[in-house]
Scaffold this motif. Structure first.
Motif, PDB file in Angstrom:
ATOM      1  N   GLU A  28      -1.345  -1.741 -18.243  1.00 22.26           N
ATOM      2  CA  GLU A  28      -0.283  -2.265 -17.386  1.00 22.26           C
ATOM      3  C   GLU A  28       0.634  -1.159 -16.890  1.00 22.26           C
ATOM      4  OE1 GLU A  28       0.163  -5.196 -16.072  1.00 22.26           O
ATOM      5  OE2 GLU A  28      -1.663  -5.965 -17.000  1.00 22.26           O
ATOM      6  N   GLU A  29       0.864  -0.145 -17.723  1.00 19.14           N
ATOM      7  CA  GLU A  29       1.713   0.977 -17.314  1.00 19.14           C
ATOM      8  C   GLU A  29       1.071   1.719 -16.145  1.00 19.14           C
ATOM      9  OE1 GLU A  29       3.408   5.249 -19.024  1.00 19.14           O
ATOM     10  OE2 GLU A  29       2.545   3.787 -20.405  1.00 19.14           O
ATOM     11  N   HIS A  30      -0.231   1.916 -16.233  1.00 17.72           N
ATOM     12  CA  HIS A  30      -0.946   2.595 -15.153  1.00 17.72           C
ATOM     13  C   HIS A  30      -0.920   1.750 -13.868  1.00 17.72           C
ATOM     14  CE1 HIS A  30      -3.495   4.899 -18.368  1.00 17.72           C
ATOM     15  NE2 HIS A  30      -2.186   5.204 -18.404  1.00 17.72           N
ATOM     16  N   LEU A  31      -1.051   0.443 -14.015  1.00 11.67           N
ATOM     17  CA  LEU A  31      -0.991  -0.441 -12.847  1.00 11.67           C
ATOM     18  C   LEU A  31       0.393  -0.406 -12.190  1.00 11.67           C
ATOM     19  CD1 LEU A  31      -2.955  -3.628 -14.036  1.00 11.67           C
ATOM     20  CD2 LEU A  31      -3.571  -2.101 -12.151  1.00 11.67           C
ATOM     21  N   ALA A  32       1.419  -0.332 -13.012  1.00 15.27           N
ATOM     22  CA  ALA A  32       2.788  -0.290 -12.479  1.00 15.27           C
ATOM     23  C   ALA A  32       3.014   0.961 -11.646  1.00 15.27           C
ATOM     24  CB  ALA A  32       3.789  -0.370 -13.620  1.00 15.27           C
ATOM     25  N   ILE A  33       2.475   2.083 -12.108  1.00 15.46           N
ATOM     26  CA  ILE A  33       2.607   3.343 -11.357  1.00 15.46           C
ATOM     27  C   ILE A  33       1.803   3.257 -10.057  1.00 15.46           C
ATOM     28  CG2 ILE A  33       2.176   5.830 -11.403  1.00 15.46           C
ATOM     29  CD1 ILE A  33       2.485   5.656 -14.491  1.00 15.46           C
TER      30      ILE A  33
ATOM     31  N   ARG B 156       1.232   0.699  -8.249  1.00 17.49           N
ATOM     32  CA  ARG B 156       1.912  -0.139  -7.251  1.00 17.49           C
ATOM     33  C   ARG B 156       3.022   0.603  -6.516  1.00 17.49           C
ATOM     34  NH1 ARG B 156       1.855  -3.902 -11.812  1.00 17.49           N
ATOM     35  NH2 ARG B 156       0.022  -5.280 -11.604  1.00 17.49           N
ATOM     36  N   GLN B 157       3.428   1.783  -7.032  1.00 15.52           N
ATOM     37  CA  GLN B 157       4.510   2.539  -6.388  1.00 15.52           C
ATOM     38  C   GLN B 157       4.038   3.385  -5.211  1.00 15.52           C
ATOM     39  OE1 GLN B 157       7.352   4.407  -9.198  1.00 15.52           O
ATOM     40  NE2 GLN B 157       6.282   3.279 -10.826  1.00 15.52           N
ATOM     41  N   GLY B 158       2.738   3.395  -4.949  1.00 17.86           N
ATOM     42  CA  GLY B 158       2.223   4.075  -3.778  1.00 17.86           C
ATOM     43  C   GLY B 158       1.511   5.379  -4.067  1.00 17.86           C
ATOM     44  N   VAL B 159       0.891   5.925  -3.031  1.00 20.60           N
ATOM     45  CA  VAL B 159       0.010   7.065  -3.177  1.00 20.60           C
ATOM     46  C   VAL B 159       0.744   8.334  -3.624  1.00 20.60           C
ATOM     47  CG1 VAL B 159       0.144   7.661  -0.711  1.00 20.60           C
ATOM     48  CG2 VAL B 159      -1.837   8.396  -2.043  1.00 20.60           C
TER      49      VAL B 159
ATOM     50  N   LYS C 112      -6.531  -3.917  -1.349  1.00 20.93           N
ATOM     51  CA  LYS C 112      -5.413  -2.972  -1.399  1.00 20.93           C
ATOM     52  C   LYS C 112      -5.705  -1.761  -0.519  1.00 20.93           C
ATOM     53  CE  LYS C 112      -2.974  -5.063  -4.687  1.00 20.93           C
ATOM     54  NZ  LYS C 112      -1.628  -5.618  -4.448  1.00 20.93           N
ATOM     55  N   ASP C 113      -4.658  -1.157  -0.007  1.00 19.27           N
ATOM     56  CA  ASP C 113      -4.796   0.078   0.754  1.00 19.27           C
ATOM     57  C   ASP C 113      -4.613   1.242  -0.214  1.00 19.27           C
ATOM     58  OD1 ASP C 113      -4.778   2.222   2.451  1.00 19.27           O
ATOM     59  OD2 ASP C 113      -3.372   1.350   3.903  1.00 19.27           O
TER      60      ASP C 113
END
Length: 588
Positions: free
Chosen positions: A4-9, A11-14, A39-40
């Motif tokens: 989940e931590e990796h997913l949260a990061i 979602r913050q963009g490229v 997702k882009d």
């Protein structure tokens, strides 16, 4: 499961993601089973990332780094992966169907059992990759890069060589090339006998002069392909799309084309003898007559019909002897001069067909629809006409109905107006009743008819062509102002001359009469203007005198119109002659 931590990061963009990856190069990123569909993710750094069983359907990963990533059993269907780096990635059993992998890098990747069907692999690099068991059905392989170390089935290596133009070195006889995208490939003159092309894409391929005897092309896309002079004898073309294909001079003897699409194809001079053509589509007319009512079809304008005619297959001088065309719709086709001897046309719909000069000897036409068929000089010798509808068909004295087999026919479609109304024709009776003894000339008028001009020209031609036995046979309104006058003439009359003489005489008379009509209209306008001028003048006088007046206009009268003083009448005031015929009341 994904971290989940990796997913949260993520979602913050490229920018945030890539910066975090640069600072934490030794962390194993876990996005397994993550739902990232649509997702882009362009230019994301997923190097070495665990994406096992991840849902990446429809994602955009252009120029993304997926090298050494674990993508086993992941779903990347319909994803945009152009320029993506998959080098050394594990893609076993992954679903990459319908993806765009243009210029992607798969060097040293493991794609064992991967689904790449319908994907675009143009310019993709598979050097040293393992493609064993990969699914490549209908995949675009133009420009794909393979190395000697690439592990791939022989079929697909052959396909790649074909696409690269290395055809001469390949033995393609009896090869299995089913569900392969070979569009636009040059196979001209190549021996493809027995080759299997089931469901393959051969659109716009060059197959001119190719040997395709006994080839299996069932459900293949051959639209716009060049098959001119190709040998397709005994080939299976069932349900194949041959729309706009060039089959001129092709050999299709004993081929099977059941339910094939031949709309706008060119079959000129082709040999279709003994071919099975059941369910075939030759023209857009087939759709019209199957989907719409007769009233709708008959309401079509001349321009509509011309547009539809452009969609029909070209069958000029084709050979269809002994072909199986039972229950086939051939509506509107130009089959003039085609050899249909012995063909099975039972139940066929030949509405609006042109069969002039065609050979239908011994053809089976039971229950066929010949409504509005043009069959001038057609040879129907020994054909079977039982149950045929001949509504408004067009034949002439050179249409050969000798020895026609016929128990009964219908004069209107829908099995209406049976002849004979009961029982059957005696042998030879149909021929005796329907064989034309006179020729006909069709006179077509597109903007109505000037009947005075028609009568003039008809009489003129009749006088100048003694013995032609001219007789108006029928007058038909065709819609859009078009009128067809059919004139019967003697068999030995010069048909083209009579037609030309009549039309020239008609045009001359019509122009002459038009000038007379115009002259009459101009004279009438002058008289009307004179009348109004006189009325206006007399109204002024009336206003001045206040006397009663008589105002009238009477053309062709012995008395001129004018104004007469009501109290005293002077003969000088009256134009014309005054004659008194009653001598008793007015003695001299």
């Amino acid at each position: 499961m994904a971290n989940e931590e990796h997913l949260a990061i993520l979602r913050q963009g490229v920018e945030v993601w890539n910066e975090w990856r640069d600072k934490n190069r030794y962390i194993t990123v876990d996005l397994s089973m993550a739902n990232l569909q649509k997702k882009d993710l362009r230019k994301f750094n997923f190097k070495g990332t665990n994406l096992k069983q991840a849902n990446l359907h429809g994602v955009t990963l252009w120029d993304a780094d997926l090298s050494e990533a674990n993508l086993r059993d992941s779903n990347l269907s319909m994803a945009g992966l152009m320029g993506a780096n998959f080098s050394k990635a594990d893609l076993r059993r992954a679903n990459l169907s319908a993806t765009n992998l243009d210029s992607a890098n798969f060097s040293n990747a493991d794609l064992c059992l991967t689904n790449l069907s319908n994907a675009n692999l143009s310019q993709a690099n598979f050097s040293k990759a393992d493609l064993s068991g990969v699914i490549l059905n209908n995949t675009k392989l133009k420009g794909v890069i393979l190395s000697e170390e690439t592990i791939i089935a022989e079929k697909w290596r052959m396909v790649c060589n074909l696409i690269h133009g290395n055809i001469a070195t390949q033995n393609l006889c009896n090869a299995d090339l089913s569900e392969v995208d070979l569009g636009e490939i040059d196979f001209s003159g190549v021996n493809l006998s027995g080759t299997i092309f089931i469901k393959s894409n051969l659109s716009q391929a060059n197959l001119a002069r190719a040997n395709l005897t006994r080839a299996n092309l069932r459900e293949a896309d051959l639209s716009e392909a060049d098959l001119s002079e190709a040998d397709l004898s005994f080939a299976n073309l069932d349900e194949a799309d041959l729309s706009e294909a060039d089959l001129s001079f092709a050999n299709l003897q004993q081929a099977s084309l059941i339910n094939a699409n031949l709309v706008q194809s060119n079959l000129a001079e082709s040999d279709l003898s003994n071919t099975d053509l059941r369910g075939i589509t030759f023209s857009e007319f087939d759709f019209l007559y199957s989907e719409f009512s007769d009233d709708f079809v008959e309401s079509l304008t001349y321009e509509d019909i011309q547009d539809i005619n452009k969609s029909t297959a070209i069958l000029t001088n084709a050979v269809l002897s002994n072909a199986n065309l039972s229950n086939v719709s051939l509506c509107g086709l130009d089959l003039s001069g085609v050899n249909l001897s012995g063909a099975n046309l039972s139940g066929a719909n030949l509405t609006e067909c042109k069969l002039s000069y065609s050979n239908l000897t011994k053809a089976s036409l039971e229950n066929a629809n010949l409504k509005n068929v043009q069959a001038l000089e057609t040879d129907f010798t020994s054909a079977n006409f039982t149950g045929v509808c001949i509504q408004d068909w067009q034949i002439n004295s050179n249409t050969n109905l000798n020895n026609v087999i016929c128990d009964y026919i219908y004069l209107r479609q829908g099995q209406q107006e049976r002849r004979p109304s009961s029982g059957n024709f005696a042998p030879g009776e149909f021929t005796q009743l329907f064989q034309k003894s006179l020729e006909t000339v069709d006179l077509i008028f597109r903007n109505g008819i000037d009947w005075d001009a028609f009568a003039y020209s008809f009489k003129k031609v009749e006088v100048e062509n003694q013995g032609a036995q001219l007789d108006v046979q029928s007058i038909e309104k065709k819609g859009d102002g078009i009128i067809l006058v059919r004139v019967a003439i003697a068999p030995n009359a010069d048909k083209p001359k009579i037609h030309n003489d009549f039309m020239q005489g008609y045009e001359f008379a019509a122009k002459t009469l038009e000038g007379q009509y115009q002259g009459r209209l101009e004279d009438k306008d002058k008289i009307i203007n004179q009348l109004f001028s006189t009325i206006n003048l007399q109204n002024k006088l009336l206003a001045q005198t206040g006397d009663k007046v008589s105002i009238y206009y009477q053309p062709n009268s012995q008395f001129a119109g004018g104004i007469v003083d009501a109290k005293t009448v002077d003969a000088q005031q009256i134009g014309g002659n005054i004659q008194n015929n009653n001598t008793e009341d007015f003695p001299s």
